[in-house]
Design an enzyme around this catalytic site. Sequence first.
Site, PDB file in Angstrom:
ATOM      1  CG  ASN A 112      -1.796   0.720   1.269  1.00 38.38           C
ATOM      2  OD1 ASN A 112      -1.681   1.971  -0.261  1.00 38.38           O
ATOM      3  ND2 ASN A 112      -2.541   0.877   1.822  1.00 38.38           N
TER       4      ASN A 112
ATOM      5  NE  ARG B   3      -6.682   0.469  -0.348  1.00 41.14           N
ATOM      6  CZ  ARG B   3      -7.087   1.309   1.262  1.00 41.14           C
ATOM      7  NH1 ARG B   3      -6.073   1.373   1.862  1.00 41.14           N
ATOM      8  NH2 ARG B   3      -8.320   1.815   0.734  1.00 41.14           N
TER       9      ARG B   3
ATOM     10  CG  HIS C 166     -13.764   1.858   1.983  1.00 43.55           C
ATOM     11  ND1 HIS C 166     -14.534   2.480   2.598  1.00 43.55           N
ATOM     12  CD2 HIS C 166     -12.435   2.190   2.615  1.00 43.55           C
ATOM     13  CE1 HIS C 166     -14.190   3.861   3.280  1.00 43.55           C
ATOM     14  NE2 HIS C 166     -12.333   3.800   4.005  1.00 43.55           N
TER      15      HIS C 166
ATOM     16  CD  GLU D 155      -9.289  -2.478   3.128  1.00 40.87           C
ATOM     17  OE1 GLU D 155      -9.220  -1.814   4.204  1.00 40.87           O
ATOM     18  OE2 GLU D 155      -9.532  -1.596   2.134  1.00 40.87           O
TER      19      GLU D 155
ATOM     20  NE  ARG E 291     -11.751  11.045   4.015  1.00 42.51           N
ATOM     21  CZ  ARG E 291     -11.740  10.148   3.771  1.00 42.51           C
ATOM     22  NH1 ARG E 291     -12.493   9.106   3.491  1.00 42.51           N
ATOM     23  NH2 ARG E 291     -10.167   9.363   4.051  1.00 42.51           N
TER      24      ARG E 291
END
Length: 382
Positions: free
Chosen positions: A7, A75, A164, A367, A225
Site C-alpha cells: 500500500n 492496493r 473501500h 483488505e 471528513r
Amino acid sequence: MLVLVINSGSSSLKYQLRDVAAGAVLTEGLVERIGMPAPDGGAPEVADHAAALEQVDAALHAVLGDRAIDAVGHRVVHGGERFAEPVLVDNEITRAIERLNPLAPLHNPANVLGIRAIAEKWPEMPQVAVFDTAFHRTLPEHAWRYAVPEWLYTRHGIRRYGFHGTSHQYVSSKAAGLLGLSDDAFDGVILHLGNGASATAIQAGRSVDTSMGFTPLEGLVMGTRSGDLDPSILVFLARQGHSADEIDELLNRESGLKALAGSNDMRTVVEAAEAGDARAAVALDVTAYRLAKYVGAYHVAVGGAKALVFTAGIGENSWQFRSRVAERLGALGVELDADANLVRSKEPRVISTPGSKIPVLVVPTDEERAIAEATAAVVNAR
Ligand code: AMP
C-alpha cells in the site's frame, strides 16, 4: 504462493508478506517519511520509494530464508471506469493508472511510484493492481449518475465511483457464508466504519449503491471528513475568499468527529460521551443518525436486506456505537442481542436476537488478505 501486499502512499509504504495458501501473515511493516526532511531539517532518511523498497527488502530477507516472493499485489485507489477487476500490471496498465491521477491526485501517483519501484528492483516480478473502486463498477446508472450537466461527466468523469470496494466485497462474501448463502444470493448492507467510512448496498452479491462518491468525501460522517453536506456551502466559502485548498483541508481533515467532538478517534469520543461531555454525545448522535438513514435507504435499494454487517475499526470494536445505530433502526425490526454485541472477537458473528427482522453481523475485514488472494488468483490464471 508468497505475495507481498503493498500500500504505497506519497510518503509511506506499508507492506505485508503473506502465504496465501496458509492464510498466514509472515511479516508486515511500514516505512514512513519517504522524501521528507529528517527531524533536524537535514536530507531525508528515506530519499524515495526505491530507497523505501530497499528497507522492505532487508526486512523481508530475515523472514524469507531460501523462499522467494512469487508476486506483488498493490492496493490502487482509483480504477476509474475501466477496471472492474484486479489486473496484471504492465507498462500500459501503469500508464492507465497514471491517467486516472486527476481523479485521485493524492493516491494514484503514489500507487504508481510503488509499482515502478518494484518493476525496477525486480523486473520479472508479476505485479497485480487491486482497485478500491472496482467492486462498485456494477453500480447501475441511476445510482452512479449525479443530476448535473452531461459535460461534467464526459469531460471530467464526474460520477459516483465508490471506494473501500476490496473490503466491501470481502465482507459481503464472508457475511453470505456466515448465513449459509452463496455470494450471489446475498442482499445486504455493509457498513465499513473506520477512519474513513462507507456503506454499500449489496444485491445478489453485487454493489448496487455506495455512500462514497466521486471522491471518498461523500456520505457518512467520518473521523475527519464531513460526509454529505449542501454543495452550496462550498460555493459560499469560496465567495467568502477561502481557496480550493483551504476548503479541501476543511472538509477532508478538519471535519467529521474531529470537528464535532474534538477527536477523530471513536474510542476517545465514546469515553468522553460516557463521562458526560455534551459535544461528544452530539457527535455520536449525528454520526449514528446519519448512518441509520443510509441503512434505511439501502434496505430499500436492495429490495429488503437479509443482513446488516458492521466492519472495520469502529464497526468491529465499538459495541457502544453499534448499539446507538441499532437503536435508530427499530422501524426495520432490528434488535441487537445485548450480550452478543459485547463479545470481542476476530471471528465473524451474529449480534442480533433470533427475533430481529434483519440479522446484524460483525465481520472483521482484511483488505490485505483480499488483495493477496486476488493477486494469487490473477497470477495463477495467467
Ligand atoms: P480503521 O480505519 O479501520 O483502522 O479504524 C479506525 C477507527 O476505529 C478509529 O476511529 C478508532 O477509534 C476506531 N476503533 C478502533 N478500536 C476501537 C474500539 N475498541 N472502540 C471504538 N473505536 C475503535
